[in-house]
Design an enzyme around this catalytic site. Sequence first.
Site, PDB file in Angstrom:
ATOM      1  N   LYS A  91       0.860  -1.184   0.000  1.00  0.00           N
ATOM      2  CA  LYS A  91       0.000   0.000   0.000  1.00  0.00           C
ATOM      3  C   LYS A  91       0.896   1.232   0.000  1.00  0.00           C
ATOM      4  CE  LYS A  91      -2.193   3.601   1.997  1.00  0.00           C
ATOM      5  NZ  LYS A  91      -1.712   4.688   2.884  1.00  0.00           N
ATOM      6  N   GLY A  94       0.813   8.586   1.525  1.00  0.00           N
ATOM      7  CA  GLY A  94       1.483   9.449   2.475  1.00  0.00           C
ATOM      8  C   GLY A  94       2.544  10.320   1.841  1.00  0.00           C
ATOM      9  N   GLY A 127      -4.786  11.127  -1.211  1.00  0.00           N
ATOM     10  CA  GLY A 127      -5.523  12.195  -0.549  1.00  0.00           C
ATOM     11  C   GLY A 127      -5.050  13.597  -0.860  1.00  0.00           C
ATOM     12  N   ASP A 245      -5.645   1.483   2.770  1.00  0.00           N
ATOM     13  CA  ASP A 245      -5.116   0.423   3.636  1.00  0.00           C
ATOM     14  C   ASP A 245      -6.035  -0.789   3.606  1.00  0.00           C
ATOM     15  OD1 ASP A 245      -2.951   1.937   4.418  1.00  0.00           O
ATOM     16  OD2 ASP A 245      -3.895   2.668   6.250  1.00  0.00           O
ATOM     17  N   LYS A 304      -4.751   0.748  11.032  1.00  0.00           N
ATOM     18  CA  LYS A 304      -3.670   0.097  10.287  1.00  0.00           C
ATOM     19  C   LYS A 304      -3.354  -1.270  10.882  1.00  0.00           C
ATOM     20  CE  LYS A 304      -1.548   4.388   8.692  1.00  0.00           C
ATOM     21  NZ  LYS A 304      -2.005   4.204   7.296  1.00  0.00           N
TER      22      LYS A 304
END
Length: 346
Positions: A91, A94, A127, A245, A304
Amino acid sequence: MLLATASPSAAAQAAPRQLPSSRTAAVQQPLIGGVRRAQRRAAARLAVVAAAAPPAAAEALQRFSAFDRVSVLSEALPYLQRFRGKTIVIKYGGAAMKDESLKARVVSDLVLLSCVGIQPVMVHGGGPEINTWLNKLGIEAQFKNGLRVTDAATMDVVEMVLGGRVNKSLVSLIQQAGGQAVGLCGKDSDIIRARQMVEKDIGFVGEVTSVDPSLLRTLVSDGYIPVVASVASNGKGQGLNVNADTAAGEIAASLRAEKLILMTDVPGVLRNKDDPSTKYTALTIRNCKELVDEGIIAGGMIPKVDCCIRSLSQGVSATHIIDGRQPHSLLMELLTDEGVGTMITG
């Protein structure tokens, strides 16, 4: 490998002494200092730089002897043999997605794994990019309980950005690095089915109900790297925004992957969230539950860890939470004795 540990916590005392990995001592306070560790880590960094960043490698290699270089390769060999032909789901998101140099390193790591016979599958969110385009279009980004409020207009942007701009840029980078990639989203071939979450006022946010891995299996068996955006279908044509996630975890479970790796903006599971030196190098499901009860695993780390536990319970061999901001953290976690993040096993 010499281990220097602090006094074990209750979770540490409950942990088994061995894990299905070269790492020993399932739970421990992080290892602090030690010449041997520093040397190994320097060697590990050399290995990944040499393998994945040729321009930088030329300068780095000049500082190490031929013996250092072959020692690094020797350390990586058992892992390359063990994971050859195995599927690893990563994944990606970030800070590593926002920094272009980090992005290039992640991509080169992925291509290297593919070149040595490991079968990587990348699942990504995006995001910050979504927020950028919402601002450009005059749509206010809203969040509720940590979830993006996804009305119809926002869902259109989510699908266009994740399935279009972000996904295809990653595919392009992989192919520029010498790999073969195919960009998809969860709607393609109904890879990810989801239902709209019942929470009020969050719109088209989905929770995964099923995964069909048949297309992904075909691609990885033919040597392609699937790059999957976390947009799902509800089966009736409506796209749903799914947590990346969660999507990665469910895909890993459906593929019976050897590993699930979550790239985050923290070094791993920390006993003290403000002190990176308190990282747990390895945990079991039982340890995780104890740390949640103690309040050590809290906030954004809980989903997570829950994602990791769910994947393990569905057949994934091991899961990892690593810091995507650390250059080549993916290779260092997979191909060195120590790793760089937190490994969670059943």
